[in-house]
Design a protein around this motif. Structure first.
Motif, PDB file in Angstrom:
ATOM      1  N   ARG A 185      28.310 -33.836 -42.666  1.00 36.03           N
ATOM      2  CA  ARG A 185      27.199 -34.130 -43.575  1.00 36.03           C
ATOM      3  C   ARG A 185      26.139 -33.073 -43.359  1.00 36.03           C
ATOM      4  NH1 ARG A 185      27.079 -37.067 -47.957  1.00 36.03           N
ATOM      5  NH2 ARG A 185      28.161 -38.747 -46.853  1.00 36.03           N
TER       6      ARG A 185
ATOM      7  N   TRP B 194      26.051 -34.838 -21.921  1.00 42.39           N
ATOM      8  CA  TRP B 194      24.741 -35.065 -22.538  1.00 42.39           C
ATOM      9  C   TRP B 194      23.848 -33.860 -22.310  1.00 42.39           C
ATOM     10  CZ3 TRP B 194      20.263 -36.090 -19.264  1.00 42.39           C
ATOM     11  CH2 TRP B 194      19.079 -36.294 -20.000  1.00 42.39           C
TER      12      TRP B 194
ATOM     13  N   ARG C 171      16.908 -32.286 -25.293  1.00 41.67           N
ATOM     14  CA  ARG C 171      16.435 -31.396 -26.360  1.00 41.67           C
ATOM     15  C   ARG C 171      16.325 -29.969 -25.839  1.00 41.67           C
ATOM     16  NH1 ARG C 171      14.185 -32.210 -31.094  1.00 41.67           N
ATOM     17  NH2 ARG C 171      14.128 -34.443 -30.723  1.00 41.67           N
TER      18      ARG C 171
ATOM     19  N   ALA D 216      18.255 -31.070 -31.445  1.00 42.32           N
ATOM     20  CA  ALA D 216      18.165 -32.458 -30.985  1.00 42.32           C
ATOM     21  C   ALA D 216      19.129 -32.716 -29.829  1.00 42.32           C
ATOM     22  CB  ALA D 216      18.484 -33.399 -32.144  1.00 42.32           C
ATOM     23  N   PRO D 217      18.751 -33.639 -28.933  1.00 36.17           N
ATOM     24  CA  PRO D 217      19.673 -34.011 -27.855  1.00 36.17           C
ATOM     25  C   PRO D 217      20.936 -34.652 -28.417  1.00 36.17           C
ATOM     26  CG  PRO D 217      17.605 -35.252 -27.702  1.00 36.17           C
ATOM     27  CD  PRO D 217      17.519 -34.418 -28.924  1.00 36.17           C
ATOM     28  N   TYR D 218      21.999 -34.591 -27.652  1.00 34.95           N
ATOM     29  CA  TYR D 218      23.187 -35.305 -28.112  1.00 34.95           C
ATOM     30  C   TYR D 218      24.030 -35.771 -26.946  1.00 34.95           C
ATOM     31  CZ  TYR D 218      25.960 -31.013 -27.459  1.00 34.95           C
ATOM     32  OH  TYR D 218      26.585 -29.905 -26.937  1.00 34.95           O
ATOM     33  N   LEU D 219      24.787 -36.795 -27.208  1.00 42.93           N
ATOM     34  CA  LEU D 219      25.775 -37.357 -26.282  1.00 42.93           C
ATOM     35  C   LEU D 219      27.145 -37.125 -26.895  1.00 42.93           C
ATOM     36  CD1 LEU D 219      24.279 -40.900 -25.658  1.00 42.93           C
ATOM     37  CD2 LEU D 219      24.567 -39.169 -23.918  1.00 42.93           C
TER      38      LEU D 219
ATOM     39  N   GLU E 120      29.629 -38.568 -34.040  1.00 46.01           N
ATOM     40  CA  GLU E 120      28.227 -38.150 -34.065  1.00 46.01           C
ATOM     41  C   GLU E 120      28.056 -36.865 -34.880  1.00 46.01           C
ATOM     42  OE1 GLU E 120      24.525 -37.925 -30.992  1.00 46.01           O
ATOM     43  OE2 GLU E 120      26.492 -38.476 -30.287  1.00 46.01           O
ATOM     44  N   ASP E 121      27.051 -36.853 -35.749  1.00 48.90           N
ATOM     45  CA  ASP E 121      26.633 -35.616 -36.416  1.00 48.90           C
ATOM     46  C   ASP E 121      25.745 -34.876 -35.437  1.00 48.90           C
ATOM     47  OD1 ASP E 121      27.692 -35.768 -39.107  1.00 48.90           O
ATOM     48  OD2 ASP E 121      26.363 -37.480 -39.375  1.00 48.90           O
TER      49      ASP E 121
ATOM     50  N   VAL F  94      24.442 -30.667 -33.815  1.00 51.23           N
ATOM     51  CA  VAL F  94      24.575 -29.218 -33.672  1.00 51.23           C
ATOM     52  C   VAL F  94      24.274 -28.880 -32.219  1.00 51.23           C
ATOM     53  CG1 VAL F  94      23.977 -28.612 -36.058  1.00 51.23           C
ATOM     54  CG2 VAL F  94      22.173 -28.779 -34.343  1.00 51.23           C
TER      55      VAL F  94
ATOM     56  N   GLN G 154      21.353 -23.927 -33.509  1.00 47.87           N
ATOM     57  CA  GLN G 154      20.740 -24.130 -34.825  1.00 47.87           C
ATOM     58  C   GLN G 154      21.627 -23.644 -35.968  1.00 47.87           C
ATOM     59  OE1 GLN G 154      16.870 -22.264 -34.868  1.00 47.87           O
ATOM     60  NE2 GLN G 154      15.855 -24.202 -35.121  1.00 47.87           N
ATOM     61  N   SER G 155      21.750 -24.500 -36.972  1.00 48.63           N
ATOM     62  CA  SER G 155      22.470 -24.189 -38.211  1.00 48.63           C
ATOM     63  C   SER G 155      23.975 -24.011 -38.033  1.00 48.63           C
ATOM     64  CB  SER G 155      21.895 -22.935 -38.880  1.00 48.63           C
ATOM     65  OG  SER G 155      20.753 -23.276 -39.616  1.00 48.63           O
ATOM     66  N   ARG G 156      24.493 -24.412 -36.868  1.00 44.96           N
ATOM     67  CA  ARG G 156      25.939 -24.336 -36.626  1.00 44.96           C
ATOM     68  C   ARG G 156      26.466 -25.748 -36.452  1.00 44.96           C
ATOM     69  NH1 ARG G 156      27.385 -18.954 -37.475  1.00 44.96           N
ATOM     70  NH2 ARG G 156      25.748 -17.645 -36.637  1.00 44.96           N
TER      71      ARG G 156
END
Lengths: 687, 329
Positions: free
Chosen positions: A206, A608, A611, A627-630, A659-660, A662, A665-667
Motif C-alpha cells: 500500500r 525491532w 525510530r 517509523a519504528p517497526y517490529l 506490517e506495512d 520501510v 525512506q521511500s523504499r
C-alpha cells in the motif's frame, strides 16, 4: 598440558584455519575435549569483545544473506533497502565504512567505497562468521573504527563424498537453488558450492507516499486514494560459485585454496514517490566479482607459521536508463563502470613460549588498481570517455604485533600494536589494550575491558572520484573503550550465556560527502565531523534440553546506541550538533527462538528498530524520520531421515503480521510473504 | 507501528507570498513545499504534504504560477503537480515527463516543460494538463531553464552541453541555437532584451563565464570571465529587470549595464552554503537560500533591495527554488 594449551592458543589465534585443524587433522583432534576446556579463556581472546554468528542463524534458509544473519544474530545495525539491494552493516553508531570485513584473512571492503554490501554474501557460503566489536577489531585489521567481521570457509567434517541440494520457492516468483558437493579424504578435501537465486521481487504494498487521482475529462482531480501497487524494477538474479580445496601435507603443513565468483544482476526498485512508468525509467546494477585465496600453515612445537595470497577482481556497472515514450527503448543517461583489481599477501606467526605468554605478528599487503568513470559522456575532441573518470593504483600495508600475558589464571593482559601504510602516507601506530579478570571461576563470570586508538584512511573514491574527489583528506581518527561482564554456565543438558557491555567511542575528522554548494549535484568529501558514541549491548543465549526429544535454543541481542554529532556547526542555523546521527537507531533488538521436537523444528525470529532520523536535526516528522517497526518471521521444518537419504521440508512465513513498513525512506518493504524449502542429502553409504 | 497515511489539513493562504521548493535529498523522496507570507512574516512548511496527505516526491526542482494554479516540478518523480495556490490541494497533474526540470508558459493555454532525461521539450495544454506536442532539439540531450523575449523562448542546455536553444513559440518548433561555453547552468533576460547566462566552470581548463547575448540578433555581446575555481550559479533578475543576481559562494549583483563583474558581493558568505537566490518581482526584495548541511531544515534569508536583513525563515531540506505568488491572480 602445556602442549595442549599452546595448541589451543594457536588455533584460536587463527580462526580461518581453526575449524579445519579441528575437523580434519587427526593430530589436532587428538584431545579435542581438552582443547575446548582450555579454550574457554584462551590467551588469544583476552579482553576481546567477540560474538559468533550461530550456524543455525547462518543456515536458516538458502535465500538468507549475511545481512539478514547479522541482523538477527548480532547487535550490528543493518541498513537494508530490501532483498537483493544494498545492505550495509555498522557497529555502535559508526558508519558502514567503519566496519572492516575479511574473508579468509583477506580484507574485502571495496577500495573505492570502503564498505561491503552484505546482501551479496549468501550466508550458505560462510562457514564461520565472527564479529569483533570496537577495540577488538585491531587484532583483525586496521580501520575498523566500529568493528570488524571475519568470515571464513572451512573443510568439511565428514570423510567420503557428500551432496546437499536445496531448492527454495517463495512469493513474488522467487527461486533459489543450492548445490554443494563435498569430498573428504585422508589428505585431500574439496567443496564445490553453487547458488542461484532469482526473483521478480514485485511484491504488493500500500503506497502511502503518493496517491492516485481520479480525473474528469478536463484533467481536473475529482478523487484520490492510496494505491495498492507492486514494487517496480526490483527483479534480480544472482549466481554464486565457490570452490575450495584443502590438502594436509603432514609435516609440510596444510594447504588451502578457495575461489568465489559472483555474477549479480539487479534492478534498483523505483521509489514509492516515482510517477514514471516502469518502461520509462530503469536503474540497474550489475556486478561480477572473483575472490580467491591460497593459504599455507604449519604448526611445529610452540611455533605456528602461516602465509596467504589472494586476488580480487570486481567490475560493477550502474545504468540509469530512460525512455520518455515508455516503450522500453531505453537511452543511458548514466553508465557508471568500475574495475577493481586487488592483489593480497599475508604472513603470520604465533609463538607460545609458555602457558602464560604468547606473541603473535602478521603483515598484510594489498595492491589496488581501480578505474572508474561514467561512460555516457564522450569528448567531442578525442571521442574517448574522458569526463568524470579516474584510474588510480594504491599500495597498502598493515603490520601487527601482539603480546598476551596471563600472570595468574584469573587475570589476562594483552597489548596489540598495528601500523598501516597507504600510498605514501603512514598512519600513526594503533595501540589496543585488553584485560580480563575471572570474577568467579565456579560461576563462570568474567569481567573484560579494552581500549584502542584507530585510524581509517580515505578510500580511492574519497580522494580521486570525478567530480568531487578531495586529495587533501586526512584519515579519520578513532578512540574507543568498552567494558563488560560475561557469565556462562554449561552443564550436560543446558547452557546459558549472558553478557552486557558498555562502550564509548569518539571519531574525529569523520569524512562526510557534502554538496559543493552549487545546484549541479556535485558532492565533495570533507573532514567535517566529530562524533561521540556511547551505549550498551546485551546478549543472551540459552540451550536447554529438558528431554531427549526436546530442545530449546534462544539467541537474543539488544543494543542502546547514542551516536551524536559533536562537530563544529556548519553555520549559524545548523541544528545537527548534539543530535543523533541519521539512520542510527537509538534502540534495537532481535532474537531467534528455536524449539525442536524429534524431527520437527519451529523457529521464530523477531527484530525491532526504534525510530531512525533521516534529518541531521532529528525532525520526527514523516520527511525527517523512518517509523519504528517490529518484524516477525516464523518457520516450521520437518526432517525425514531415511536409510539412503535425508530430506528436509521447511515452510516460512515472513512478516507474519503483514506490517506495512520501510527501513529506508521511500523504499517500501514486502508485506507478508511465504517460502518453502526442500533439502535433499543423499547418504552415499553413510547411515 | 506508525507507518501509514499522513494527516491531511485544510489550509487557506489566499494572500500573496513566496513558495519555496525544497529539493530534499536525491532518492529519498523527502522534497517539500513551503509558503511564506512576507506581510506577516509567517511560514507554513510542508504545505503539499499537509494539504494532500501524501509526499511531494523526490527532488522538487522548481515551481511556476499561472492563473491561480501552481505548477510544482518534481524532477525525480516524473511529475508536475498542479495545485491550488491558496489551499495547496492538487487539482491536476502532468505526467509522461521522465525527469522534468522547469515549466514556462508561452500563453494562457500552453506550457513548455524541459527535461533532464528527454531530449525534447514537452508542450502541455494547460486547460487539460495533457501533452499536446514535443519539440525536438536537434541532437541535444537535455534542456533546462527557459525565458521568453517576444515570440521566442530561449532554453539553456546545461548537462554536458554548451548551447542556448531558440524556440519559435508561435509554432512550437526549434528555430535556432546559440553556442556559448560549456555547461550554461542558468538563464535570465533583462529589460533591454539581453539574455544572460552563466557557465559552471566545471570543465577542466575552461573557466566559468557570464554571457550577455542580444535576444533579437542572437549575438554574444560580452563575456565576463570568472577566476579559476569559481562555479557561479543561480542567475536571476530583479523586478525591474535592470539588475542581475547570482551566486558564486557569496551572493553578487550587478547592473545589466555594467561592463565588468562586481568587486564587492551583495551578501558575503560566512559559514553558509548559499544554494539559490530569488528576487521578488513586485518588491525587488531578495531571498537567499542556505542549505546548511543538506540533511536538515534549510534557511532562507530575506533582504531589502538595499541588502538590509528583514527576516530569517526555517524551511524544508535543501531550499532550491523561489516562486512568487502575485496578489491578485
Amino acid at each position: 598440558m602445556r602442549r595442549f594449551l599452546c595448541i589451543a592458543l594457536l588455533l584460536t589465534a587463527f580462526p580461518a584455519v581453526r575449524a579445519a585443524a579441528q575437523r580434519d587433522s587427526a593430530a589436532y583432534a587428538l584431545d579435542i575435549e581438552r582443547v575446548e576446556i582450555a579454550a574457554r579463556r584462551p590467551l588469544a581472546r583476552i579482553g576481546v569483545q567477540r560474538s559468533v554468528v550461530d550456524s543455525a542463524v547462518l543456515y536458516e534458509t538458502v535465500s538468507t544473506s549475511l545481512a539478514e544473519a547479522l541482523a538477527s544474530g548480532t547487535t550490528l545495525f543493518i541498513k537494508s533497502y530490501g532483498r537483493a539491494t544494498m545492505a550495509t552493516a555498522s557497529f555502535r553508531g559508526t558508519a558502514p565504512s567503519h566496519t572492516q570485513v575479511t574473508w579468509n584473512g583477506m580484507r574485502v571492503n571495496s577500495p573505492m567505497l570502503g564498505q561491503v554490501d552484505f546482501s551479496l554474501i549468501p550466508s550458505y557460503f560462510v562457514d564461520d562468521a565472527e564479529v569483533f566489536h570496537g577495540a577488538s577489531s585491531v587484532g583483525i585489521t586496521g580501520g575498523g573504527l566500529g568493528g570488524a567481521v571475519a568470515l571464513a570457509t572451512a573443510p568439511v567434517d565428514e570423510r567420503g563424498w557428500g551432496v546437499r541440494y536445496v531448492q527454495g520457492i517463495g512469493s513474488f516468483s522467487t527461486f533459489d537453488e543450492f548445490l554443494r558437493v563435498t569430498y573428504g579424504g585422508r589428505r585431500w578435501s574439496s567443496s564445490t558450492r553453487v547458488l542461484y537465486g532469482s526473483s521478480e521481487n514485485d511484491f504488493e504494498y500500500r503506497n502511502y507516499a503518493r496517491k492516485d487521482f481520479r480525473l474528469d475529462a478536463d484533467g481536473n482531480v475529482i478523487g484520490s486514494y492510496y494505491p495498492l501497487e507492486r514494487n517496480r524494477n526490483g527483479a534480480f538474479d544472482d549466481l554464486h560459485l565457490m570452490q575450495e580445496l584443502y590438502f594436509d601435507g603432514g609435516s609440510a603443513g596444510r594447504f588451502s585454496l578457495a575461489a568465489w565468483y559472483t555474477d549479480s544482476h539487479r534492478g534498483l526498485a523505483m521509489l514509492d514517490t516515482d510517477r514514471n512508468r516502469e518502461r520509462s525509467k530503469k536503474n540497474t546494477q550489475d556486478e561480477r566479482t572473483l575472490r580467491a585465496t591460497a593459504g599455507w600453515e604449519r604448526l611445529r612445537g610452540a611455533l605456528r607459521l602461516a602465509a596467504r595470497a589472494g586476488y580480487t577482481y570486481t567490475d560493477m556497472r550502474y545504468l540509469q536508463l530512460a525512455d520518455a515514450e515508455g516503450l522500453g527503448n531505453y537511452f543511458a543517461h548514466i553508465d557508471s563502470r568500475s574495475y577493481v583489481h586487488t592483489l593480497f599477501g599475508r604472513a603470520e606467526a604465533a609463538w607460545c613460549p609458555g602457558e602464560r605468554w604468547s606473541l603473535t605478528a602478521d603483515l598484510a599487503v594489498y595492491q589496488h588498481d581501480v578505474a572508474s568513470g561514467d561512460h555516457t559522456v564522450v569528448s567531442e575532441q578525442t571521442g574517448e570517455y574522458t569526463v568524470r573518470s579516474y584510474h588510480e593504483a594504491r599500495f597498502e600495508m598493515s603490520g601487527f604485533a601482539a603480546v598476551k600475558w596471563r600472570p595468574v589464571p584469573r587475570l589476562g593482559l594483552a597489548l596489540n600494536l598495528r601500523g598501516e601504510l597507504y600510498g605514501r602516507e603512514l598512519s600513526p601506530v594503533m595501540p589496543a589494550l585488553f584485560v580480563d579478570w575471572q570474577l568467579s571461576r565456579r560461576g563462570g563470570v568474567v569481567w573484560k575491558a579494552s581500549a584502542a586508538r584507530n585510524f581509517r584512511y580515505p578510500t580511492l573514491n574519497d580522494l580521486y572520484f570525478q567530480p568531487g574527489g578531495n586529495p587533501d583528506l586526512r584519515p579519520e581518527k578513532g578512540w574507543t573503550w568498552d567494558t563488560g561482564i560475561e557469565w556462562s554456565v554449561r552443564r550436560a543438558k543446558t547452557s546459558y550465556e549472558l553478557s552486557a557491555t558498555f562502550f564509548e567511542s569518539r571519531i574525529d575528522d569523520w569524512i562526510l560527502w557534502v554538496n559543493s554548494g552549487t545546484k549541479l549535484g556535485i558532492f565533495t568529501p570533507m573532514n567535517v565531523r566529530r562524533v561521540r558514541s556511547c551505549g550498551a549491548e546485551a546478549n543472551a543465549r540459552a540451550d536447554v534440553r529438558p528431554h531427549a526429544d526436546w530442545r530449546l535454543l534462544f539467541d537474543g541481542h539488544f543494543a542502546w546506541t547514542r551516536s551524536v554529532n559533536r562537530g563544529d556547526p556548519f553555520g549559524p542555523n545548523d541544528r545537527s550538533v548534539g543530535r543523533q546521527l541519521v539512520y542510527i537507531p537509538e534502540f534495537s533488538g532481535a532474537f531467534t527462538a528455536r524449539l525442536s521436537w524429534r524431527s520437527w523444528t519451529a523457529s521464530w525470529k523477531w527484530c525491532w528498530y526504534s525510530r531512525r532520523f533521516t534529518m541531521s536535526s532529528n525532525d520526527p516528522g514523516v520527511l525527517g524520520s523512518v517509523a519504528p517497526y517490529l518484524m516477525n518471521d516464523v518457520s516450521l521444518e520437518k526432517v525425514f531421515d531415511r536409510r539412503r537419504v535425508r530430506i528436509s521440508l521447511k515452510g516460512c512465513v515472513n512478516n507474519l503480521f503483514n506490517e506495512d513498513y520501510v527501513s529506508v525512506q521511500s523504499r517500501p518493504m514486502a508485506r507478508r510473504n511465504y517460502a518453502v524449502y526442500v533439502g535433499i542429502t543423499p547418504k552415499f553409504g553413510r547411515r | 507501528m506508525d507507518y501509514g497515511p499522513a494527516d491531511q489539513e485544510l489550509l487557506d493562504c489566499s494572500q500573496r507570498g513566496v513558495f519555496i521548493t525544497c529539493e530534499g535529498n536525491f532518492v529519498s523522496g523527502n522534497a517539500s513545499l513551503s509558503f511564506y507570507d512576507p506581510a506577516r512574516r509567517q511560514v507554513e512548511n510542508e504545505v503539499f504534504l499537509r494539504a494532500n496527505g501524501m509526499k511531494l516526491g523526490d527532488v522538487a526542482q522548481s515551481m511556476a504560477v499561472r492563473g491561480g494554479r501552481g505548477y510544482v516540478v518534481v524532477n525525480n518523480s516524473g511529475v508536475v503537480y498542479v495545485i491550488d495556490t491558496d489551499t495547496f490541494e492538487v487539482t491536476g497533474l502532468i505526467e509522461g515527463v521522465v525527469s522534468p526540470r522547469f515549466v514556462h508558459f508561452t500563453n494562457d493555454t500552453t506550457a513548455y516543460v524541459t527535461d533532464l532525461y528527454d531530449p525534447r521539450i514537452t508542450v502541455v495544454d494547460t486547460r487539460t494538463n495533457r501533452i499536446r506536442d514535443r519539440i525536438g532539439t536537434n541532437g541535444h540531450k537535455s534542456t533546462e531553464q527557459m525565458v521568453q523575449w517576444g515570440d521566442e523562448v530561449f532554453v539553456n542546455c546545461w548537462s554536458y552541453d554548451d548551447t542556448i536553444l531558440v524556440v519559435d513559440a508561435a509554432n512550437d518548433r526549434l528555430a535556432d541555437s546559440i553556442r556559448v561555453g560549456p555547461q550554461p547552468s542558468s538563464l535570465t533576460v533583462d529589460r533591454y532584451g539581453k539574455l544572460w547566462t552563466v557557465t559552471d566552470g566545471r570543465t577542466e581548463g575552461i573557466q566559468a563565464a557570464l554571457y550577455r547575448i542580444d535576444a533579437a540578433t542572437r549575438r554574444i555581446e560580452r563575456v565576463f570571465s570568472f577566476e579559476p575555481g569559481d562555479h557561479p550559479s543561480g542567475l536571476t533578475a530583479n523586478g525591474a529587470r535592470d539588475t542581475i543576481y547570482f551566486i558564486n559562494r557569496s551572493v553578487w549583483r550587478m547592473p545589466v549595464t555594467a561592463e565588468s563583474l562586481p568587486e564587492e558581493p551583495f551578501l558575503r558568505h560566512t559559514n553558509t552554503i548559499f544554494y539559490e537566490v530569488g528576487v521578488d518581482p513586485a518588491t525587488s526584495e531578495v531571498y537567499v537560500a542556505d542549505a546548511v548541511d543538506y540533511v536538515q531544515h534549510g534557511t532562507v534569508y530575506r533582504f531589502t533591495p538595499r541588502g538590509a536583513p528583514v527576516d530569517t525563515i526555517r524551511v524544508g531540506i535543501t531550499p532550491g527554488g523561489f516562486c512568487f505568488k502575485p496578489k491578485n491572480h
